[in-house]
Design an enzyme around this catalytic site. Sequence first.
Site, PDB file in Angstrom:
ATOM      1  N   SER A  85      42.581  40.758  54.690  1.00 25.46           N
ATOM      2  CA  SER A  85      42.007  39.818  55.641  1.00 25.46           C
ATOM      3  C   SER A  85      40.502  39.780  55.401  1.00 25.46           C
ATOM      4  CB  SER A  85      42.318  40.230  57.089  1.00 25.46           C
ATOM      5  OG  SER A  85      41.675  41.460  57.405  1.00 25.46           O
ATOM      6  N   TYR A 112      41.999  54.342  42.964  1.00 25.80           N
ATOM      7  CA  TYR A 112      41.212  53.145  43.202  1.00 25.80           C
ATOM      8  C   TYR A 112      39.957  53.110  42.328  1.00 25.80           C
ATOM      9  CZ  TYR A 112      44.297  51.875  47.016  1.00 25.80           C
ATOM     10  OH  TYR A 112      45.409  51.504  47.740  1.00 25.80           O
ATOM     11  N   LEU A 150      48.319  48.511  50.135  1.00 24.08           N
ATOM     12  CA  LEU A 150      49.016  48.261  48.875  1.00 24.08           C
ATOM     13  C   LEU A 150      50.191  49.221  48.858  1.00 24.08           C
ATOM     14  CD1 LEU A 150      47.530  48.133  45.262  1.00 24.08           C
ATOM     15  CD2 LEU A 150      49.582  49.407  45.791  1.00 24.08           C
ATOM     16  N   HIS A 173      44.125  45.918  53.509  1.00 22.51           N
ATOM     17  CA  HIS A 173      44.742  46.807  54.491  1.00 22.51           C
ATOM     18  C   HIS A 173      45.736  47.772  53.847  1.00 22.51           C
ATOM     19  CE1 HIS A 173      43.296  44.726  58.162  1.00 22.51           C
ATOM     20  NE2 HIS A 173      43.298  43.664  57.373  1.00 22.51           N
ATOM     21  N   LEU A 227      41.548  42.755  63.012  1.00 21.89           N
ATOM     22  CA  LEU A 227      40.920  41.445  63.087  1.00 21.89           C
ATOM     23  C   LEU A 227      40.809  40.770  61.725  1.00 21.89           C
ATOM     24  CD1 LEU A 227      37.996  42.024  65.623  1.00 21.89           C
ATOM     25  CD2 LEU A 227      40.293  41.149  66.062  1.00 21.89           C
TER      26      LEU A 227
END
Length: 205
Positions: free
Chosen positions: A95, A166, A122, A120, A109
């Site tokens: 988002s 990451y 994976l 948010h 949000l």
Amino acid sequence: MPVLSALPFLKPIHLRSPRGSPGGQRRHTLPASEFRCLSPEDAISVFEIEREAFISVSGDCPLHLDEIRHFLNLCPELSLGWFEEGRLVAFIIGSLWDQDRLTQEALTLHKPGGSAVHIHVLAVHRTFRQQGKGSILMWRYLQYLRCLPAARRALLMCEDFLVPFYHKCGFEALGPCEVTVGDLAFVEMQHLVQGHAFMRRNSGC
């Protein structure tokens, strides 16, 4: 034209069967592998994969079913699913966020005016883990973000043991995240989304 249809790296991958095999005679079948944005109709499949992937490790899910539906209704273009023969095998849900760092509000949000994409979650279906699918999906997602005019950064938070994963995907650690979930603490990581003008000029975005 939808953004996804303009990007060659997000178009379906069609795997041909060897000549003479029964599969080589089939027509009008689902593509062997495809990437597309998720829709609210995918929410249950998403949640089933996420629940299995996270509850066994942390005891909770980054997104619950109602939150998945919430984001897939508000900003489906910030999600990406990997489908094999029509079956969801891995996904990312994001988002937009409008601050430099993530806060507790970022968990629920979507800020349409934001320039940061908050990733948010994976997750990869258990049957398809240890095959590099998470890295491939993240690479495709980051390439896709280059075609979104609003996106300038990708942000995520993860536990310490996921930082090397990451980091290999091109993220840098920003330090401890102020967001906590129960007793869990997180590292916040960032990936700068670059090449907007070139990507738009050469891909039809």
